[in-house]
Design an enzyme around this catalytic site. Structure first.
Site, short mmCIF file in Angstrom:
data_model
loop_
_atom_site.label_atom_id
_atom_site.label_comp_id
_atom_site.label_asym_id
_atom_site.label_seq_id
_atom_site.Cartn_x
_atom_site.Cartn_y
_atom_site.Cartn_z
N LEU A 37 21.50 99.81 46.95
CA LEU A 37 21.12 100.16 48.32
C LEU A 37 21.80 99.20 49.29
CD1 LEU A 37 17.31 100.94 47.96
CD2 LEU A 37 19.11 102.56 48.57
N GLY A 178 48.01 94.90 56.92
CA GLY A 178 47.09 95.47 57.90
C GLY A 178 46.32 94.35 58.57
N ALA A 179 46.46 94.26 59.90
CA ALA A 179 45.75 93.20 60.64
C ALA A 179 44.72 93.80 61.57
CB ALA A 179 46.74 92.33 61.40
N GLY A 268 43.24 100.26 56.31
CA GLY A 268 42.36 101.38 56.67
C GLY A 268 41.53 101.89 55.51
N ASP A 310 30.35 106.58 58.73
CA ASP A 310 31.81 106.70 58.61
C ASP A 310 32.28 108.14 58.41
OD1 ASP A 310 31.76 103.98 58.84
OD2 ASP A 310 32.69 103.55 56.89
N HIS A 443 22.61 76.39 81.41
CA HIS A 443 23.69 75.42 81.31
C HIS A 443 23.29 74.33 80.32
CE1 HIS A 443 27.03 72.88 82.48
NE2 HIS A 443 26.18 71.86 82.55
#
Ligand code: NAI
Length: 464
Positions: A37, A178-179, A268, A310, A443
């Site tokens: 999972l 591949g970058a 890719g 995807d 800050h």
């Protein structure tokens, strides 16, 4: 044979999150998963790489800064195997966490490979399960090689991130092809563990989808750390042997040969749509091989069948998939969720310094002929960054000249992945640069650089 309201194929960040949301809405849900999972993200993606990147960062910081920070150390020795084993424990813990969540929400986990059948049925082994309301396809993606130039992944000398995550030791030399996010993150990791890395990108710059200024700063930083960065480079030939690989690369009109122990393919990913029974059910694909979905409902070309993550199209990112999981569950439950703003999905590469962005790049603003103003603030002028010796990078905000709308924002900084969300929230709610400035920033923080970049876009920067 069992019946559920919703059956989800795939237990990655899209599928398991969708199942939880469905359960929250009172639907009975099942997740079909053939492996662990959590999917690629938890097991062989986001999570273990972040564990390794943390090791890489600590090693680099100790080597770079210890003396200056008043810390006495001996020579820094690294051991990839030890870091790898820790990353496995972290991934394991996360996967167990997903198992726990499934139990907590009473989601049934069906172990095995699911195949779709018409009539909202899913076959797993010899069992056929029925979904009364919907079947959701969330089967994700996998790495791919470049067989056209002889670079098929052989898992020994030509590897992918899947194998890199299990190496017992760092190779002496490695070419990363591949970058994009994967290639840049692994170039960072292996460099910190002593590998001589050559990073090869076909497009004219590394992280080509990011703003050109982000690519430039990262490129300089990588070169400073000893990474050989070849952008606009084409691998034309590969001689793959048992003990290494010789690459022939064309770059800037010249041909170079590069000898390496291993090649890591990061060019890719391919989506997992094969042998799922999609055709039998009439579920269609796009020209680019993704499952065709209605962008609002995420329903495929067949009623009752949905796709998320995807497989449903770019960007192929865990957080985009998870949001689709939530939305699809709400749609199936009869709600009308807020449409997903695909133009407001943050992009983050967790190398060091980190690169994060939201919205349009400056190039895209030019292409779209937008009337824009850029505000910039360098981290070198930020007190907190100086205190931490992390002065590489900048914040860049591109605002619409007339209305102050934030068109895009780009951050390169040690903690860009955390900083970007201020601008994600701003864009989601259509805040202007004036509203960013109105909010008081603590800050000293790196986030002050965001407020300063907003001011700079209005010509009112204070600290440069
Ligand atoms: P990618 O598509 O983002 O990058 C691949 C790169 O390889 C591109 O820049 C492309 O121009 C280059 N390339 C393709 N063919 C080439 C060749 N023959 N020679 C040299 N360069 C070549 O793919 P990547 O990095 O593998 O990631 C896959 C997916 O996973 C992406 O959608 C990515 O966004 C996602 N991902 C996201 C991460 C994150 O958010 N930090 C981490 C890892 C992956």
């Amino acid at each position: 044979m069992a019946q559920f309201d919703v059956i989800i194929l795939g237990g990655g960040p899209a599928g398991y999150v969708g199942a939880i949301r469905a359960a929250q809405l009172g639907l009975t849900a099942a997740v079909v998963e053939q492996e662990k999972l959590g999917g690629v993200c938890v097991n062989i993606g986001c999570i273990p790489t972040k564990a390794l990147l943390h090791s890489a960062w600590v090693a680099s910081i100790v080597a770079r800064d210890a003396k200056e920070l008043g810390i006495e150390t001996g020579p820094v020795k690294t051991d990839y195997g030890v870091a790898m084993k820790r990353s496995r424990r972290v991934a394991e813990q996360n996967s167990k966490g997903v198992e726990f969540l499934m139990k907590k929400h009473k989601v049934t986990v069906i172990r095995g490979r699911g195949v779709l059948q018409p009539g909202r049925k899913v076959k797993v082994g010899t069992d056929v399960h029925t979904a009364t309301k919907a079947v959701v396809i969330a089967t994700g993606s996998r790495v791919k090689g470049i067989p056209q130039i002889g670079l098929e992944i052989n898992k020994t000398t030509v590897i992918s991130s899947d194998e890199a995550l299990f190496l017992e030791q760092a190779p002496k030399t490695m070419a990363v092809i591949g970058a994009g996010a994967v290639g840049s993150e692994f170039a960072d990791i292996f460099t910190a563990f002593g590998t001589k890395v050559t990073l090869i990108e076909a497009l004219p710059r590394i992280l080509p989808i990011e703003d050109a200024e982000s690519s430039d700063v990262l490129s300089k930083s990588f070169r400073k750390r000893g990474i050989a960065v070849h952008a606009g480079a084409k691998v034309v030939k590969a001689d793959v042997r048992k003990d290494g690989v010789t690459l022939t690369v064309e770059v800037g009109g010249k041909t170079e040969t590069i000898e390496v122990e291993k090649v890591l393919m990061a060019a890719g990913r391919a989506v997992n749509t094969e042998d799922l029974g999609l055709e039998d059910c009439g579920v269609q694909l796009t020209d680019r091989g993704f499952i065709k979905v209605d962008p609002r409902t995420l329903q495929t070309t067949v009623p009752g069948y949905y796709a998320i993550g995807d497989v449903a199209g770019p960007p192929m990112l865990a957080h985009k998939g998870s949001r689709e999981g939530v939305n699809v569950a709400e749609t199936i439950a009869g709600q009308h969720p807020h449409p997903i703003r695909y133009d407001n999905v943050p992009s983050v590469t967790y190398c060091h310094p980190e690169v994060a962005s939201i919205g349009l790049t400056e190039e895209q603003c030019k292409e779209q002929k937008l009337d824009y103003q850029v505000g910039r603030f360098p981290l070198s002028a930020n007190g907190r960054a100086r205190a931490s010796n992390e002065t590489e990078g900048f914040v860049k905000i591109i605002r619409d000249k007339k209305y102050g709308e934030i068109l895009g924002a780009h951050i390169v900084a040690s903690h860009a992945s955390e900083m970007i969300h201020e601008l994600v929230v701003a864009r989601e709610n259509e805040y202007t640069v004036e509203e960013i400035d109105l909010a008081i920033h603590a800050h000293p923080t790196l986030s002050e650089a965001i407020a300063e970049a907003a001011l700079d876009s209005m010509g009112r920067v204070l600290n440069t």
